[in-house]
Design a protein around this motif. Structure first.
Motif, PDB file in Angstrom:
ATOM      1  N   ALA A   1       4.728  -3.958   1.000  1.00 37.02           N
ATOM      2  CA  ALA A   1       4.410  -2.775   0.189  1.00 37.02           C
ATOM      3  C   ALA A   1       3.611  -3.174  -1.050  1.00 37.02           C
ATOM      4  O   ALA A   1       2.643  -2.488  -1.432  1.00 37.02           O
ATOM      5  N   ASN A   2       3.983  -4.286  -1.661  1.00 37.21           N
ATOM      6  CA  ASN A   2       3.283  -4.760  -2.858  1.00 37.21           C
ATOM      7  C   ASN A   2       1.801  -5.013  -2.536  1.00 37.21           C
ATOM      8  O   ASN A   2       0.905  -4.607  -3.293  1.00 37.21           O
ATOM      9  N   ALA A   3       1.563  -5.667  -1.403  1.00 35.07           N
ATOM     10  CA  ALA A   3       0.184  -5.982  -1.022  1.00 35.07           C
ATOM     11  C   ALA A   3      -0.619  -4.699  -0.784  1.00 35.07           C
ATOM     12  O   ALA A   3      -1.788  -4.602  -1.176  1.00 35.07           O
ATOM     13  N   LEU A   4      -0.004  -3.699  -0.153  1.00 36.95           N
ATOM     14  CA  LEU A   4      -0.728  -2.455   0.144  1.00 36.95           C
ATOM     15  C   LEU A   4      -0.995  -1.643  -1.126  1.00 36.95           C
ATOM     16  O   LEU A   4      -1.990  -0.916  -1.205  1.00 36.95           O
ATOM     17  N   ILE A   5      -0.140  -1.779  -2.122  1.00 33.15           N
ATOM     18  CA  ILE A   5      -0.410  -1.117  -3.408  1.00 33.15           C
ATOM     19  C   ILE A   5      -1.499  -1.890  -4.162  1.00 33.15           C
ATOM     20  O   ILE A   5      -2.453  -1.300  -4.675  1.00 33.15           O
ATOM     21  N   ARG A   6      -1.378  -3.213  -4.169  1.00 34.94           N
ATOM     22  CA  ARG A   6      -2.344  -4.013  -4.938  1.00 34.94           C
ATOM     23  C   ARG A   6      -3.761  -3.931  -4.367  1.00 34.94           C
ATOM     24  O   ARG A   6      -4.738  -4.094  -5.093  1.00 34.94           O
ATOM     25  N   THR A   7      -3.875  -3.665  -3.071  1.00 39.22           N
ATOM     26  CA  THR A   7      -5.208  -3.528  -2.470  1.00 39.22           C
ATOM     27  C   THR A   7      -5.678  -2.077  -2.455  1.00 39.22           C
ATOM     28  O   THR A   7      -6.715  -1.762  -1.872  1.00 39.22           O
ATOM     29  N   GLY A   8      -4.901  -1.173  -3.050  1.00 42.23           N
ATOM     30  CA  GLY A   8      -5.349   0.209  -3.215  1.00 42.23           C
ATOM     31  C   GLY A   8      -5.165   1.092  -1.997  1.00 42.23           C
ATOM     32  O   GLY A   8      -5.664   2.220  -1.974  1.00 42.23           O
ATOM     33  N   VAL A   9      -4.473   0.613  -0.975  1.00 40.95           N
ATOM     34  CA  VAL A   9      -4.275   1.437   0.234  1.00 40.95           C
ATOM     35  C   VAL A   9      -3.347   2.614  -0.074  1.00 40.95           C
ATOM     36  O   VAL A   9      -3.566   3.732   0.371  1.00 40.95           O
ATOM     37  N   VAL A  10      -2.298   2.330  -0.847  1.00 37.75           N
ATOM     38  CA  VAL A  10      -1.390   3.400  -1.288  1.00 37.75           C
ATOM     39  C   VAL A  10      -1.113   3.200  -2.774  1.00 37.75           C
ATOM     40  O   VAL A  10      -1.341   2.109  -3.320  1.00 37.75           O
TER      41      VAL A  10
ATOM     42  N   THR B   1       0.457   0.106 -11.207  1.00 42.64           N
ATOM     43  CA  THR B   1       0.329   0.034 -12.652  1.00 42.64           C
ATOM     44  C   THR B   1      -0.681  -1.056 -12.997  1.00 42.64           C
ATOM     45  O   THR B   1      -0.875  -1.993 -12.210  1.00 42.64           O
ATOM     46  N   GLU B   2      -1.281  -0.929 -14.167  1.00 43.67           N
ATOM     47  CA  GLU B   2      -2.182  -2.007 -14.588  1.00 43.67           C
ATOM     48  C   GLU B   2      -1.444  -3.093 -15.347  1.00 43.67           C
ATOM     49  O   GLU B   2      -1.952  -4.192 -15.539  1.00 43.67           O
ATOM     50  N   ALA B   3      -0.218  -2.793 -15.780  1.00 45.82           N
ATOM     51  CA  ALA B   3       0.578  -3.803 -16.495  1.00 45.82           C
ATOM     52  C   ALA B   3       1.028  -4.888 -15.510  1.00 45.82           C
ATOM     53  O   ALA B   3       1.283  -4.593 -14.337  1.00 45.82           O
ATOM     54  N   GLU B   4       1.126  -6.108 -16.003  1.00 52.22           N
ATOM     55  CA  GLU B   4       1.506  -7.199 -15.101  1.00 52.22           C
ATOM     56  C   GLU B   4       3.025  -7.238 -14.922  1.00 52.22           C
ATOM     57  O   GLU B   4       3.722  -8.084 -15.486  1.00 52.22           O
ATOM     58  N   THR B   5       3.534  -6.270 -14.158  1.00 50.70           N
ATOM     59  CA  THR B   5       4.969  -6.213 -13.869  1.00 50.70           C
ATOM     60  C   THR B   5       5.156  -6.103 -12.362  1.00 50.70           C
ATOM     61  O   THR B   5       4.187  -5.974 -11.617  1.00 50.70           O
ATOM     62  N   GLY B   6       6.425  -6.134 -11.933  1.00 51.65           N
ATOM     63  CA  GLY B   6       6.711  -6.144 -10.504  1.00 51.65           C
ATOM     64  C   GLY B   6       6.564  -7.555  -9.967  1.00 51.65           C
ATOM     65  O   GLY B   6       6.752  -8.529 -10.693  1.00 51.65           O
ATOM     66  N   LEU B   7       6.199  -7.637  -8.693  1.00 57.17           N
ATOM     67  CA  LEU B   7       6.122  -8.944  -8.042  1.00 57.17           C
ATOM     68  C   LEU B   7       4.970  -9.778  -8.621  1.00 57.17           C
ATOM     69  O   LEU B   7       3.823  -9.350  -8.614  1.00 57.17           O
ATOM     70  N   LEU B   8       5.309 -10.957  -9.122  1.00 54.63           N
ATOM     71  CA  LEU B   8       4.276 -11.855  -9.662  1.00 54.63           C
ATOM     72  C   LEU B   8       3.804 -12.838  -8.601  1.00 54.63           C
ATOM     73  O   LEU B   8       2.701 -13.377  -8.697  1.00 54.63           O
ATOM     74  N   GLY B   9       4.677 -13.117  -7.644  1.00 50.93           N
ATOM     75  CA  GLY B   9       4.307 -14.058  -6.594  1.00 50.93           C
ATOM     76  C   GLY B   9       5.468 -14.237  -5.641  1.00 50.93           C
ATOM     77  O   GLY B   9       6.602 -13.885  -5.955  1.00 50.93           O
ATOM     78  N   GLU B  10       5.163 -14.749  -4.455  1.00 47.73           N
ATOM     79  CA  GLU B  10       6.215 -15.039  -3.497  1.00 47.73           C
ATOM     80  C   GLU B  10       5.791 -16.197  -2.618  1.00 47.73           C
ATOM     81  O   GLU B  10       4.589 -16.440  -2.437  1.00 47.73           O
TER      82      GLU B  10
END
Ligand code: COA
Length: 358
Positions: free
Chosen positions: A120-129, A167-176
């Motif tokens: 889900a993180n990847a799909l948000i970060r790439t703008g899909v959702v 969000t544009e703030a650097e929060t949530g998943l930072l890496g895995e």
């Protein structure tokens, strides 16, 4: 773009199965289970996974201030999906009325919630959702081999969910860091579930668990320890920077061994395995929700979430909490009442397995 965690909710079935209950039909004891695993009790669900997930999700959405119709993606991490097709997440989508969402399941056993979060993180970060509901839930009791004390004392049922929003703030998943120690694939196998067994000669669901506990233990500590070291190093961080470790809850001794390897004191480790046992995909999100409820997650906290599961999949996630640690709203959603004790439910499951339903 990042994906902040803006909502969280859990749903634990009310029926509690204690170690003393297990000792009524197994050659085991509270002393053995507590000293080897740290587990004192676990929950047995009187409803299906769909119902646990519906309630957990409505609570998470209320905490985020989102309506089901706002949800763009549901990723459901589970190994105990109720139907081969359609998937578990579309059932949740229907129950919620989340008509605009895309829905997918992720099955990597006990790491399923964390792999679902990565997806889900990847799909948000790439703008899909722009947002996603990520669920980790299991009803393991229905396919447990209750007479096998090697496994039946270890597991429990439960569910929790989080809401992610762009969000544009650097929060949530930072890496895995994700991986699979496939050399250990044979050390945890549930025979009797899946298409391999649909040959009409045996009853699906009558399982046989192949479970090499000490082998899994060894590989789990190694895999999680390395994943934690790698994910921290990739960000130039050290274990001393971590405010709270929220690990997979399979066994207190495994959690302590990972903490020791990381040189993190147990005061900075979230532990609730004593109350719920191993709920597979549900352990990490339930522990995260309870850490929030207990005030152990603060604005800006750095969280480290390591896990392992059958496969043997392993991973470690590093997350930065945002500004808000209180829910925006609450949901009235509740499970239907439960009329049987956990022990009565387990005895009924054993009768079903024996073909003596009723
Ligand atoms: C399963 C686990 C708790 C066993 O602990 P352990 O200290 O390794 O114990 P062992 O497997 O060596 O078993 C020791 C003895 O206890 C017995 N035993 C096993 N389960 C028992 C139970 N529920 N009650 C009483 N005795 C039990 C074994 O038969 C064995 O007896 P023996 O020495 O006479 O052969 C531990 O290995 C573990 O947690 N492994 C990780 C598994 C896991 O979490 N998997 C989840 C994957 S996501």
């Amino acid at each position: 773009m990042h994906a902040a965690i803006t909502g969280w909710g859990k749903c634990l079935p009310p029926a509690v199965l204690s170690n003393a209950d297990l000792a009524q039909f197994l050659d085991t004891s509270d002393e053995w289970i507590t000293s080897r695993t740290g587990i004192r009790e676990r929950r047995i669900s009187h409803v299906g996974l769909d119902e646990l997930a519906r309630v957990a999700s409505l609570r998470a959405l209320a905490a985020a201030g989102l309506a089901p119709a706002d949800v763009e993606l549901i990723v459901f991490g589970t190994t105990s999906f109720q139907d081969q097709a359609p998937n578990q997440s579309s059932g949740l989508q229907l129950a919620l009325g989340a008509t605009r969402a895309a829905s997918m399941d992720v099955n990597t056993a006990c790491t399923s919630f964390l792999y679902a979060w990565s997806t889900a993180n990847a799909l948000i970060r790439t703008g899909v959702v722009r947002n996603a509901l990520v669920v980790g839930g299991e009803v393991i009791s229905r396919f447990m081999d209750w007479r096998n004390r090697n496994v039946s004392v270890l597991f429990g049922d439960g569910c929790a969910a989080i809401v992610l929003q762009a969000t544009e703030a650097e929060t949530g998943l930072l890496g895995e860091k994700l991986g699979c120690d496939v050399g250990g694939r044979g050390s945890l196998v549930i025979e009797g579930m899946g298409a391999r067994y649909a040959d009409f000669s045996r009853r699906l669901g009558v399982t046989n668990w192949i479970f090499e506990g000490p082998e899994i233990f060894k590989r789990a500590v190694g895999g999680m320890g390395q994943a934690c070291a790698d994910v921290l190093a990739a960000r130039g961080l050290a274990a001393t920077d971590v405010d709270l470790v929220v690990p997979h809850q399979a066994n207190l001794r495994i959690i302590e061994a990972v903490a020791k390897r990381l040189e993190v004191p147990m005061e900075r480790v979230m532990v609730n395995v004593q109350r719920y046992g191993n709920m597979s995909a549900a352990t990490v999100p339930v522990a995260l929700v309870e850490a929030l409820e207990e005030g152990r997650v603060k604005a800006g906290s750095l969280l480290l979430l390591p896990a392992f599961g059958a496969g043997l999949t392993w991973c470690a996630h590093l997350a930065r909490w945002g500004d808000r640690v209180t829910p925006l709203g609450t949901s009235e959603a509740q499970l239907p009442p439960c009329s049987q004790s956990a022990l009565e439910q387990v005895r009924a499951l054993m009768r079903l397995r024996d073909g003596e339903a009723g």
